[in-house]
Design an enzyme around this catalytic site. Structure first.
Site, PDB file in Angstrom:
ATOM      1  N   ARG A  98       0.834  -1.200   0.000  1.00  0.00           N
ATOM      2  CA  ARG A  98       0.000   0.000   0.000  1.00  0.00           C
ATOM      3  C   ARG A  98       0.862   1.239   0.000  1.00  0.00           C
ATOM      4  NH1 ARG A  98      -4.258   1.082   3.971  1.00  0.00           N
ATOM      5  NH2 ARG A  98      -2.690   0.449   5.478  1.00  0.00           N
ATOM      6  N   SER A 170       7.867  -5.839   6.279  1.00  0.00           N
ATOM      7  CA  SER A 170       7.527  -6.824   7.314  1.00  0.00           C
ATOM      8  C   SER A 170       8.241  -8.150   7.137  1.00  0.00           C
ATOM      9  CB  SER A 170       6.017  -7.008   7.329  1.00  0.00           C
ATOM     10  OG  SER A 170       5.437  -5.751   7.471  1.00  0.00           O
ATOM     11  N   ASP A 223       5.786  -4.356  10.505  1.00  0.00           N
ATOM     12  CA  ASP A 223       4.343  -4.103  10.614  1.00  0.00           C
ATOM     13  C   ASP A 223       3.831  -4.161  12.054  1.00  0.00           C
ATOM     14  OD1 ASP A 223       4.759  -6.837  10.655  1.00  0.00           O
ATOM     15  OD2 ASP A 223       3.287  -7.329   9.115  1.00  0.00           O
TER      16      ASP A 223
HETATM   17  C1  GLC Z   1       6.719 -12.613   9.114  1.00  0.00           C
HETATM   18  C2  GLC Z   1       7.857 -11.594   9.107  1.00  0.00           C
HETATM   19  C3  GLC Z   1       7.665 -10.552  10.186  1.00  0.00           C
HETATM   20  C4  GLC Z   1       6.277  -9.942  10.086  1.00  0.00           C
HETATM   21  C5  GLC Z   1       5.212 -11.036  10.091  1.00  0.00           C
HETATM   22  C6  GLC Z   1       3.805 -10.470   9.927  1.00  0.00           C
HETATM   23  O1  GLC Z   1       6.782 -13.343  10.290  1.00  0.00           O
HETATM   24  O2  GLC Z   1       9.094 -12.268   9.283  1.00  0.00           O
HETATM   25  O3  GLC Z   1       8.643  -9.544  10.091  1.00  0.00           O
HETATM   26  O4  GLC Z   1       6.073  -9.063  11.149  1.00  0.00           O
HETATM   27  O5  GLC Z   1       5.452 -11.940   9.040  1.00  0.00           O
HETATM   28  O6  GLC Z   1       3.665  -9.832   8.692  1.00  0.00           O
END
Ligand code: GLC
Length: 497
Positions: A98, A170, A223
């Site tokens: 996004r 993330s 995230d």
């Molecule tokens: C995976 C990623 C992590 C993220 C999670 C949720 O575990 O390694 O960084 O926070 O997904 O998206």
């Protein structure tokens, strides 16, 4: 590892000559056995919580051996009310990303525009860094055309000025500063080359510059961190940010003094060494958000995870570089829940407890894998004829002619897999609160489709929190939708005050 399901299926054996009553009883026994296998006892939840706390402590030390990365985010508590202005946020965590434009007035969000884009699969599976980050920058250009800057700000861009941009990325990052971090390893099935070991802020900024976009990446965050900060702007008792979506993870406020793997901070601790100018070497009250990367919990030895044979198979089918990793996430998150359901259903069907069309159709390689979202829709269909659930199974997966008893079996399997996920997520939340001692009064911000769209999930999660903590204490779980994206914007704002 439990082999319960397999043994029951083999011992009980369905036989086409069975009378209906016998066949039903056998089916019930198989379901009962699944219920036991996918239910995590209170004792096991507590064992896991205690071990998770141990792994958290280990992960905060230098040279740790923990399965938890415990990544310092460099986000500290600051007064957000000092920022007013326009900024951007980018949220990349799965196949969609996004772009968000936010306007803050004294820290409060007074305007936002956002658009979601899909990243073509060739940039995710084996593509290049330039392809992936170029695609993101390209979409930012499209966004800027769709939402031109307000007239009053166009001269800022024309004069070569830049707007702050927060980047939610993330994946596990070796974060070195608020605006710098190298990808440690991909998760969630990404295999793009040329990104592991590279600073993702530099990779993004390079592509932004190539396109003359008026933005400077000033903050990089996970995230979970974005989710925590978004809620924290409204409620300063927010202690955890949790994502239960495609992936699963959490972050929390940790005392800076406990993060012993961080180099000491000269700004807060004086100059040290031989040149001590008598500044107090104390930061006991300083808090910093730590991204746990709990998806990898207990992946090395599987000491406490209630792993079944189906979980083992799912892991064995991961891409080679993700084999044996993220074992906790593989039991919890949306990327995997549907596949766990699919594997259980195929087993039951190939042993004759569900019609053959189930293993014939769900076992086909060219079909889309069974989606967690569909498993959620199936559990939510409580109407007597289960028309929605039947339509999903027939239209999306080609499974037709299912009896009421088959439908009951299938929705129970979906429910059991989802409930186990909620129990494990609740256990992890409770463990963090036990570690920080905040269990009597804490807000937990949660984002993600598994939490938001799975019927009964919040209740089962809350029950597990209660099972670990003794009762629910003062824990408030708040759904914080969009937290992951907006949070990057808020964090970008914090870097400007
Ligand atoms: C995976 C990623 C992590 C993220 C999670 C949720 O575990 O390694 O960084 O926070 O997904 O998206």
């Amino acid at each position: 590892m439990s082999r319960r399901l397999l043994s029951v299926l083999e011992q009980v054996k369905s036989d086409p000559r069975d009378e209906t009553a016998i066949a039903d009883l056998k089916k019930r026994l198989v379901l009962q056995s699944l219920r036991t296998e996918f239910h995590v006892s209170k004792r096991r939840l507590r064992e896991m919580a205690v071990y998770l706390i141990h792994e958290m402590h280990e992960g905060l030390r230098p040279n740790n051996e923990s399965t938890l990365a415990m990544i310092p985010s460099f986000v500290k508590q600051k007064n957000a009310k000092n920022f007013s202005g326009l900024l951007f946020a980018i949220d990349l965590g799965g196949t969609n990303f996004r772009v968000i434009r936010m306007i803050l007035e004294r820290g409060a969000l007074v305007g936002q525009q956002s658009t979601k884009y899909t990243i073509p699969v060739e940039h995710i599976e084996g593509g290049t860094a330039e392809g992936l980050f170029g695609c993101i920058a390209e979409k930012i250009s499209v966004f800027m055309k769709t939402f031109p800057l307000p007239a009053a700000l166009q001269n800022v861009a024309a004069a070569g000025g830049h707007f702050p941009l927060g980047f939610t990325f993330s994946f596990p990052v070796d974060q070195k500063a608020i605006d710098a971090g190298a990808l440690k390893n991909w998760t969630k099935g990404f295999t793009t080359t040329g990104v592991v070991g590279k600073d993702v802020v530099e990779l993004l900024q390079k592509e932004i510059n190539k396109r003359d976009l008026p933005m400077k990446v000033v903050a990089l965050c996970n995230d979970t961190v974005g989710t925590l900060v978004t809620r924290f702007f409204e409620d300063d008792q927010t202690e955890l940010g949790v994502i239960l979506g495609t992936g699963a993870n959490a972050c929390y406020w940790e005392a800076r003094s406990n993060i012993t793997k961080l180099p000491r901070d000269p700004q807060t601790e004086g100059s040290g060494g031989g040149n001590n100018n008598n500044k107090k070497v104390s930061f006991d009250d300083d808090q910093m958000i730590v991204n746990m990367e709990f998806g990898n919990f207990d992946s090395k030895k599987l000491l406490v995870l209630p792993v079944t044979q189906v979980d083992q198979e799912l892991d064995a089918d991961s891409p080679p570089e993700q084999l044996g990793k993220q074992r906790f996430e593989k039991m919890i998150s949306g990327k995997y829940l549907g596949d766990i359901v699919r594997r259980v259903l195929i087993r039951a069907s190939s042993h004759g407890f569900l019609p053959a069309c189930i293993h014939e159709q769900l076992g086909k390689n060219n079909r889309p894998s069974f989606e967690s979202r569909d498993a959620g829709l199936i559990t939510s269909d409580r109407n007597p004829g289960q028309h929605l659930a039947r339509a999903i199974l027939s239209e999306r997966y080609g499974c037709t002619g299912l009896s009421d008893a088959d439908m009951y079996f299938i929705s129970q399997v979906c429910h059991l897999v989802q409930r186990r996920s909620a129990q494990l997520a609740g256990m992890a939340i409770a463990a963090v609160l036990m570690k920080t001692g905040k269990q009597d009064n804490a807000t937990v911000a949660v984002d993600g489709s598994v939490y938001g769209k799975t019927p009964g999930y919040p209740r089962h999660m809350m029950d597990a929190i209660g099972a670990v903590l003794g009762d629910n204490r003062g824990v408030r779980v708040k759904y914080t939708s969009d937290g992951s994206g907006l949070g990057a914007g808020y964090i970008a704002a914090l870097t400007q005050v």
